[in-house]
Design a protein around this motif. Structure first.
Motif, PDB file in Angstrom:
ATOM      1  N   VAL A 196     -95.723  34.705 -70.027  1.00 10.06           N
ATOM      2  CA  VAL A 196     -96.651  35.560 -70.766  1.00 10.06           C
ATOM      3  C   VAL A 196     -95.855  36.431 -71.729  1.00 10.06           C
ATOM      4  O   VAL A 196     -94.859  37.042 -71.338  1.00 10.06           O
ATOM      5  N   ALA A 300    -100.264  33.423 -73.297  1.00 14.90           N
ATOM      6  CA  ALA A 300     -99.590  32.691 -72.220  1.00 14.90           C
ATOM      7  C   ALA A 300     -99.302  31.274 -72.681  1.00 14.90           C
ATOM      8  O   ALA A 300    -100.065  30.687 -73.460  1.00 14.90           O
ATOM      9  N   ALA A 330    -104.656  32.453 -72.012  1.00 12.05           N
ATOM     10  CA  ALA A 330    -104.416  33.621 -71.152  1.00 12.05           C
ATOM     11  C   ALA A 330    -105.690  33.982 -70.390  1.00 12.05           C
ATOM     12  O   ALA A 330    -105.636  34.370 -69.215  1.00 12.05           O
TER      13      ALA A 330
END
Length: 762
Positions: A196, A300, A330
């Motif tokens: 991330v 991410a 994400a």
């Protein structure tokens, strides 16, 4: 029946039984040095350790751990309390140097290494343990060298002894085997490919973004990472780096090698916790104004390509100016990993330079009261303390026309409340203020903050749910049944508004709604058991019994709704089992309604039947999968769900309750009570009490279910509840737990009470 099983006395007699129990800190210290039989045999088999081994056996015998100071007795003790393999390795990749670099986070210890060695050596002297004293020079060597000599290994055992004794509440993983693992290799540089990336971009809307403002942001990011995440400190990972003059990046690699959304659980939780903290800290800082905007983006995936998506979501102009934005991937990771943030019902879409469509989601709220950590400045704010002066200052800041701020100490100085009143549209800040007040049992003041938030956005799910919870707590504190019923009715009106008007209802709303029904039913039961006109009016006992069962049925239904909308349903699952057990116990014993001294408990046949039915319904009792022992699948599922749920929590004040609830799972709800279940239960209850004591130092209360329903209670009261449970468990299993086989069944015979923990303190 197992020949070693003894008949279990009735619960009332258990409470009178003063059986001695092993001192938990002593047990924790010994098991940190010898976490496995293998580590004990390695130590005992070395002739250089003869004197040290004798000091350990003598120490254990003197403290009631062993009946004699014989080595064989010590060996049985270690075997009976051995820690699982997964607890004998670091929680994530690090080495011995990283361990000391992160001692503030990992050990909750803000002292120098020299001061730490002094504490370790003082503890060894106090107990007469014949291990080498620890010095700075040896710790420095162990950061660079392997622990390949007896002396080095025993230095690690000295450190492990202190960790178990003084930091046992942090978990079982800090032990000798873990320390050896940290020393086995040199300083590793791992080139993580995925994870991330979180970006923080400051934008001017009229006011200058100068070096001081960017410096403040960088300092806050570094401080929180070091204190609360403290994870990827080696190399470039977890470091704050500049992308441009006003934009900062932090990379958090995913922990597992597999490439799927589930493998991003810990790094994404850390990223969203960081985003939440910085969003609130920014709003409280002197640099915050309507002419400066902080945009936070979370992306991410593969690090090589994340900038292509992160910069556009940071720059995007979105309705309502949301601070925290996520890429579509994400968002998928957050939902699959049960990270408790509320996202917008529909995304925005922009087109990138290469004509690729980019979907942007944003955070509209978080379940901060359960999962996201406190803001340090709010815990110290003068208007949010738990004393009369703070309450007065809060009131004068909120209503200056009623009481002049000049008449109150500190009334003319800025504070968190005055900041929120200047920017009431900042619901994230308002909810954090309300949460802090809630955890200090200032329910009425928290409700005032929610009034402001809801006046601007009546359908704010987090705020509306918290108001329902505040009314529930006020009902539980009410001086009479009539007032309590009135407060419960107000809470039900809040729930009805949510169901009719709020979008994307989540597990946590349904759980809190269900607990409202549960708390009302159990409050009626409590007043009914008091007798002597405690319940006003002409309705008879049968009417109130029907009302109790109706409330429990509604709670049952709401918990099922919570499981329906959740990817894991961990909270709802536990609470649903509890409600089904309570219903079954009440139906089985009518005397509970009228006798205040009769425990809310029942025999195995009463307790096990509803649990079995639900566990079969949820797929925990499958017979089509291979298992080496009974209930192995369920045990592994419980452990996995516990880990997933725990990874979603950064709020330490909620962890004592999750520890308690997990203990109840193993003691009350697991299909078969064994010695292994009892050991887990004891460790979890001791951990819950230790965590609660830490919260008491911060003047923070505990959201507890120790009286069956959710309520905010002082930490000391929570600890008393847990200590009562520990006495019952120790009395039930006997004093020889360490020497018994983990698989030994310790179920009570049918007809005898189960000694339920979930209802013990009711």
């Amino acid at each position: 029946m197992d020949p070693t099983f003894r008949e279990i006395p009735h619960k009332n007699s258990i409470m009178e039984n003063n059986m001695p129990s092993m001192p938990p800190r002593i047990v924790s210290a010994l098991m940190a040095v010898f976490p496995t039989p293998g580590s004990f045999h390695q130590f005992a088999g070395n002739s250089e350790n003869t004197k040290a081994l004798a000091s350990f056996t003598s120490f254990a015998a003197q403290n009631g751990i062993l009946e004699t100071d014989e080595v064989s007795s010590f060996e049985k003790f270690v075997a009976g309390n051995a820690r699982p393999k997964e607890a004998c390795k670091p929680p994530y990749q690090m080495n011995f140097g990283d361990f000391f670099d992160q001692k503030e986070t990992l050990l909750e210890l803000n002292i120098s290494v020299r001061a730490l060695t002094d504490r370790i050596n003082a503890l060894l002297d106090l107990y007469g343990i014949d291990l080498p004293r620890v010095g700075n020079s040896m710790l420095s060597r162990l950061k660079k060298e392997k622990a390949d000599t007896t002396h080095k290994q025993n230095v690690l055992r000295s450190l492990a002894f202190w960790l178990g004794h003084d930091r046992g509440h942090l978990g079982p993983q800090w032990n000798y085997e873990t320390l050896m693992e940290l020393c086995r290799g040199g300083r590793q540089q791992v080139d993580h490919k995925e994870g991330v990336r979180i970006g923080f971009a400051l934008y001017s809307r009229g006011d200058v973004i100068d070096h001081e403002t960017v410096g403040w942001l960088k300092g806050e990011l570094k401080g929180y990472i070091q204190q609360s995440i403290g994870r990827f400190v080696y190399g470039k990972w977890g470091k704050v780096r500049s992308h441009d003059i006003t934009t900062l990046y932090v990379d958090l690699p995913k922990e597992e090698q597999v490439s799927n959304p589930a493998s991003y659980r810990q790094c994404l939780r850390s990223a969203l916790s960081l985003a939440h903290q910085i969003a609130i800290r920014w709003a409280l800082s002197k640099y915050y104004s309507q002419n400066r905007f902080l945009s936070i983006g979370v992306a991410a995936g593969n690090f090589d390509s994340l900038d292509n998506y992160l910069l556009p979501i940071l720059n995007a102009k979105l309705p309502g100016d949301p601070a925290i934005r996520l890429t579509d991937y994400a968002r998928q990771c957050a939902l699959i990993n049960d990270i408790r943030a509320l996202l917008c019902p529909g995304p925005a879409e922009i087109t990138l330079f290469n004509d690729e469509a980019l979907t942007i989601w944003w955070v509209v709220g978080v379940w901060s009261t359960l999962y996201f950590d406190f803001i340090p400045d709010l815990l110290k704010d003068k208007t949010l303390q738990n004393d009369p002066a703070s309450t007065t200052l809060f009131f004068t800041t909120l209503y200056p026309s009623v009481v002049s701020a000049q008449d109150v100490d500190g009334g003319d100085q800025p504070n968190a409340l005055s900041t929120f009143l200047r920017f009431p549209h900042n619901s994230l800040l308002g909810l954090e203020i309300a949460k802090t007040l809630y955890y200090r049992r200032r329910f009425w003041d928290a409700n005032e903050i929610l009034r402001i938030i809801l006046s601007l956005n009546p359908t704010h799910l987090n705020a509306r749910t918290l108001r329902m919870v505040l009314l529930r707590n006020l009902a539980l504190d009410a001086p009479s049944y009539a007032i309590a019923e009135g407060m419960f009715e107000q809470a039900h009106l809040e729930a009805a508004f949510i169901l009719e008007n709020c979008a994307f209802l989540s597990e946590d709303f349904y759980c809190e709604h269900a607990v409202l029904f549960l708390a009302q039913a159990m409050t009626t039961l409590r007043y009914l058991r008091k007798g002597n006109g405690a319940i006003e009016g002409e309705a008879n006992a049968d009417h109130h019994k029907r009302k109790i069962f109706a409330g429990l049925e509604k709670a049952d239904s709401a918990f099922m709704n919570g499981m329906t909308v959740s990817p894991t349903g961990v909270r709802a699952n536990y609470l649903l089992n509890s409600v089904k057990v309570i219903k079954s116990v009440l139906k089985n014993d009518d005397r509970i309604f009228s006798d205040p001294n009769r425990p809310v408990d029942g025999p195995p046949s009463t307790v096990r039947k509803p649990i079995y039915d639900l566990q079969w319904q949820l797929g925990y009792l499958r017979e089509d999968l291979p298992q080496t022992r009974p209930y192995e699948l369920m045990e592994n599922v419980f452990k996995l769900y516990t880990e997933v749920h725990d990874d979603s929590i950064s709020l330490q004040a909620y962890r004592p309750t999750t520890y308690y609830c997990t203990a109840v799972v193993w003691w009350d709800l697991f299909p078969e009570r064994t010695v292994a279940c009892a050991r887990r239960t004891i460790r979890l209850l001791e951990g819950a009490a230790d965590l609660a004591r830490e919260m008491d130092k911060k003047d923070v209360c505990i959201y507890a279910f120790t009286r069956t329903y959710g309520e905010m209670i002082p930490a000391q009261e929570f600890v008393r509840h847990i200590e009562k449970m520990l006495r019952v468990v120790h009395a039930y299993v006997g004093a020889d737990l360490s020497a018994r086989k983990s698989t030994e069944v310790i179920e009570p015979p049918d007809g005898k009470p189960m000694n339920l923990l979930m209802t013990l303190n009711f």
